[in-house]
Motif scaffolding. Structure first.
Motif, PDB file in Angstrom:
ATOM      1  N   ASN A   1     -98.738 -21.562   4.487  1.00 28.23           N
ATOM      2  CA  ASN A   1     -98.316 -22.794   5.143  1.00 28.23           C
ATOM      3  C   ASN A   1     -97.050 -22.513   5.943  1.00 28.23           C
ATOM      4  OD1 ASN A   1     -97.991 -25.530   5.806  1.00 28.23           O
ATOM      5  ND2 ASN A   1     -98.525 -26.224   3.742  1.00 28.23           N
ATOM      6  N   ILE A   2     -96.469 -23.549   6.546  1.00 26.99           N
ATOM      7  CA  ILE A   2     -95.271 -23.320   7.359  1.00 26.99           C
ATOM      8  C   ILE A   2     -94.027 -23.863   6.661  1.00 26.99           C
ATOM      9  CG2 ILE A   2     -96.565 -23.279   9.504  1.00 26.99           C
ATOM     10  CD1 ILE A   2     -95.541 -26.120  10.034  1.00 26.99           C
ATOM     11  N   GLY A   3     -94.079 -23.972   5.375  1.00 27.03           N
ATOM     12  CA  GLY A   3     -92.935 -24.410   4.596  1.00 27.03           C
ATOM     13  C   GLY A   3     -93.378 -24.524   3.153  1.00 27.03           C
ATOM     14  N   GLU A   4     -92.426 -24.496   2.242  1.00 28.06           N
ATOM     15  CA  GLU A   4     -92.788 -24.512   0.827  1.00 28.06           C
ATOM     16  C   GLU A   4     -93.135 -25.902   0.311  1.00 28.06           C
ATOM     17  OE1 GLU A   4     -89.664 -22.720  -1.417  1.00 28.06           O
ATOM     18  OE2 GLU A   4     -89.752 -20.896  -0.207  1.00 28.06           O
ATOM     19  N   GLU A   5     -92.585 -26.929   0.965  1.00 29.82           N
ATOM     20  CA  GLU A   5     -92.735 -28.289   0.457  1.00 29.82           C
ATOM     21  C   GLU A   5     -94.179 -28.758   0.595  1.00 29.82           C
ATOM     22  OE1 GLU A   5     -90.937 -27.193   2.868  1.00 29.82           O
ATOM     23  OE2 GLU A   5     -88.835 -27.733   2.660  1.00 29.82           O
TER      24      GLU A   5
ATOM     25  N   LYS B   1     -95.681 -30.254   3.897  1.00 35.73           N
ATOM     26  CA  LYS B   1     -95.818 -29.430   5.100  1.00 35.73           C
ATOM     27  C   LYS B   1     -97.266 -29.226   5.497  1.00 35.73           C
ATOM     28  CE  LYS B   1     -91.534 -28.310   5.658  1.00 35.73           C
ATOM     29  NZ  LYS B   1     -90.794 -28.799   6.805  1.00 35.73           N
TER      30      LYS B   1
ATOM     31  N   GLU C   1     -95.197 -18.755   2.771  1.00 34.68           N
ATOM     32  CA  GLU C   1     -95.078 -18.581   4.216  1.00 34.68           C
ATOM     33  C   GLU C   1     -95.432 -17.144   4.590  1.00 34.68           C
ATOM     34  OE1 GLU C   1     -91.712 -20.882   5.958  1.00 34.68           O
ATOM     35  OE2 GLU C   1     -91.049 -20.980   3.878  1.00 34.68           O
TER      36      GLU C   1
ATOM     37  N   GLY D   1     -93.628 -24.257  15.397  1.00 36.91           N
ATOM     38  CA  GLY D   1     -93.648 -25.096  14.205  1.00 36.91           C
ATOM     39  C   GLY D   1     -93.405 -26.560  14.450  1.00 36.91           C
TER      40      GLY D   1
ATOM     41  N   ASN E   1     -95.743 -20.321  13.717  1.00 42.65           N
ATOM     42  CA  ASN E   1     -94.818 -20.203  12.603  1.00 42.65           C
ATOM     43  C   ASN E   1     -95.254 -19.101  11.646  1.00 42.65           C
ATOM     44  OD1 ASN E   1     -93.638 -21.155   9.824  1.00 42.65           O
ATOM     45  ND2 ASN E   1     -92.446 -22.164  11.401  1.00 42.65           N
TER      46      ASN E   1
ATOM     47  N   GLY F   1     -91.897 -32.052  13.094  1.00 43.74           N
ATOM     48  CA  GLY F   1     -90.967 -30.912  13.100  1.00 43.74           C
ATOM     49  C   GLY F   1     -90.901 -30.264  11.731  1.00 43.74           C
ATOM     50  N   ASP F   2     -90.717 -28.976  11.758  1.00 44.15           N
ATOM     51  CA  ASP F   2     -90.725 -28.205  10.517  1.00 44.15           C
ATOM     52  C   ASP F   2     -89.304 -27.889  10.108  1.00 44.15           C
ATOM     53  OD1 ASP F   2     -91.261 -24.731   9.997  1.00 44.15           O
ATOM     54  OD2 ASP F   2     -90.960 -26.323   8.552  1.00 44.15           O
ATOM     55  N   GLY F   3     -88.858 -28.558   9.077  1.00 41.32           N
ATOM     56  CA  GLY F   3     -87.482 -28.365   8.632  1.00 41.32           C
ATOM     57  C   GLY F   3     -87.206 -26.969   8.138  1.00 41.32           C
ATOM     58  N   ALA F   4     -88.245 -26.248   7.767  1.00 42.39           N
ATOM     59  CA  ALA F   4     -88.040 -24.917   7.207  1.00 42.39           C
ATOM     60  C   ALA F   4     -88.049 -23.843   8.282  1.00 42.39           C
ATOM     61  CB  ALA F   4     -89.134 -24.603   6.200  1.00 42.39           C
TER      62      ALA F   4
END
Lengths: 372, 372
Positions: free
Chosen positions: A191-195, A198, A226, B155, B246, B362-365
């Protein structure tokens, strides 16, 4: 029920498409010979044009099976599937099919031929396992933890539903358990983030299905990972759709090639740097060995009623032998049964994927990672 | 019409969110000082908490603007957007807005703050340019050709239509033209094979739109590229959706970090290898310099009515200064006007994207590449 795989003590027979890949028999036959020497319990079924197989006449533990045609690296899927019905690729895969009540002629098949064609022919001849909508391609990439990470899908499926991603996780877990002996491998969702919030709707829904499977005790789901986690070794397995997986694989190949070329360039800049290259040679060689993509050759086509492994098209004999080793380990450790068992265990209680058009979207350009 | 950017001979003013990033003013202020020394025609607007800006009191060509709050790296987009209305990030972006008939207070804005928040606040305050449905994030990655490749989106948009991808290509072409002085940059569409028939329906349709734009003389479209082409330098620009971009970015980061760590490990193995590291040091340092991600710091948020650049959150002063340089070059070379002109030229004759929900995804990570 899938075709029964051999028990650990049995003889394992691997069918080889000797004509596949950029180099054909000049690579596949020496690899076969080295493989036989290293595995006294193994037998081979060598498939190819009669003249190409001539050097192998009389080899012990080898059966030669003649084919009339060769699927080239550029052949469209259609040609491999509908025109070249006597191809070495097709005849090699046919060895995995058992006549009623009989054992199959081979327990696994290895080809370095064109990926799209291989997937299409294998899917046509072998069919998919019950509970699996689409086969997927899995390979390993080295990681910083000194082990390697298994990643799937790598290009067989460009559009995936959440249910497909769940099936990939189930099949991939069986692969890691069989080949690496890790019974409860950790699974990451790319994915594009751990949360949890996302990613696309498909990814979020796949996360839900994977968490559900984990809550039911059927999977060791870690959560989102990621791109860099593949190489950190955060999880044993990373699951993604074939488009994303293929981009990740080729991006990794590109970075590794670029960095390798830059190191070479810097060490060849002057007589002084060339001298320091001589001094640093043993270290640089050890480094190269660690990222040598040949060691990781051999991608599994998962979800079929038979074990098919794909070697990189440009593999040399050493690399092709690694693909044979991976196929051998998978057959010896009953990968097919394990995939079947995990499907029954995990997927029975889970939602099925929406109706599929069963179009083969195999990627003819796909190849195995070039990590050095 | 977008906010007018400065002519090349004019003074360029950059607004800096001095509180953003992992290190805040301890990084942003030294970077600002070094930037001012290197650019005699530049002026800065330093935005931050009063006590944090105290060291900059009295600096020439600097205006201090006080903010009351700070958006943290973990703040959800909602908090940045609706709660912290006096944040340094928001106040810095506000400097790009001109009162009716007046010039804007700054020509570009740089922040190392949380990407998702930055994109959301910038989009809310500045709005998107006519003809652009969604802003995108563009950065550069080094390539084997000794130059660098610009990639977008990274991202900001996880699900993209073909029309969005076309818009990214238009905006990215303007960026390369402005910052690299290459008026007709080549554009690659990231795919899983070179052939036109590869990829999802969205990618195939995007290929059609890009070919049409090229046939009309509005774009230098190369065709499909694969992940490794980013690092080969096959095209100046690579276009993809934010999910794929990303993953590619972070995969590249992961491979580079792994390879760097492995080289280090091999050279620290024994006193002999440590000795050879000493000999090879100058070469290894040159190599490290070439892949030093700090040199490539500074991602552009494209498609807004104002120039916003995002620095990596973990940037040190050297890296943050590079982001300031990129923002300065973009403003000096009238990036905003160029994007606007290209949109008018290319997109007017093209189909619009289907109605968009304008949700900020938007991707905060997200962060900028760590290529070493």
């Amino acid at each position: 029920m899938p075709t029964a795989a051999a028990a650990p003590s049995d003889v394992i027979r691997i069918a080889i498409d000797c004509m596949g890949g950029d180099h054909g028999p000049s690579v596949t036959l020496p690899a076969a010979q080295a493989f036989l020497a290293a595995h006294p319990q193994a037998e081979l079924v060598l498939v190819g044009l009669p003249e190409a197989l001539a050097p192998a006449a009389g080899w012990a533990r080898c059966r030669l099976v003649y084919a009339a045609e060769v699927v080239t690296m550029d052949d469209p899927i259609e040609v491999a599937l509908r025109k070249k019905k006597q191809s070495s690729m097709r005849v090699a895969i046919t060895q995995l099919k058992a006549a009623d009540g009989a054992s199959p002629l081979a327990h696994a098949c290895v080809s370095a031929g064109n990926t799209g064609a291989l997937m299409a022919v294998a899917r046509y001849l072998l069919k998919t396992l019950d509970g699996i909508d689409r086969p997927a391609i899995a390979t390993v990439m080295p990681n910083q933890a000194g082990r390697y990470t298994t990643v799937l899908d790598l290009g067989a499926n460009v559009d995936c539903t959440a249910e497909h991603l769940l099936q990939f996780a189930v099949m991939g877990s069986a692969l890691v358990a069989a080949v690496d002996g890790k019974e409860d491998p950790s699974v990451g969702l790319l994915n594009i983030g751990e949360e949890m919030i996302k990613g696309s709707e498909t990814i979020k829904r796949a996360g839900e299905l994977l968490r559900q499977a984990a809550a039911d005790g059927h999977m060791n789901f870690y959560g989102n990972v990621e791109g860099n986690d593949i190489f950190k070794g955060t999880t044993d397995l990373v699951v993604c759709d074939g488009f994303v997986g293929n981009v990740a694989l080729k991006t990794a190949e590109g970075v590794a090639t670029m960095m390798g070329a830059m190191i070479k360039e810097e060490f060849s800049r002057s007589w002084l740097t060339k001298l320091s290259a001589l001094v640093a040679m043993p270290v640089l060689q050890r480094f190269r060995g660690r990222v040598d993509h040949r060691r990781f050759n051999g991608a599994a086509l998962l979800g079929l009623r038979g074990l098919v492994f794909k070697s990189h098209g440009s593999a040399d004999a050493f690399a092709f032998e690694q693909a044979l080793n991976r196929a051998y380990d998978a057959a010896r450790n009953r990968l097919l049964d394990r995939v079947h068992d995990r499907i029954v265990e995990t997927l029975q209680a889970m939602p099925a994927a929406p109706a599929d058009d069963t179009t083969v979207t195999g990627d003819g350009a796909l190849d195995i990672p070039q990590t050095a």
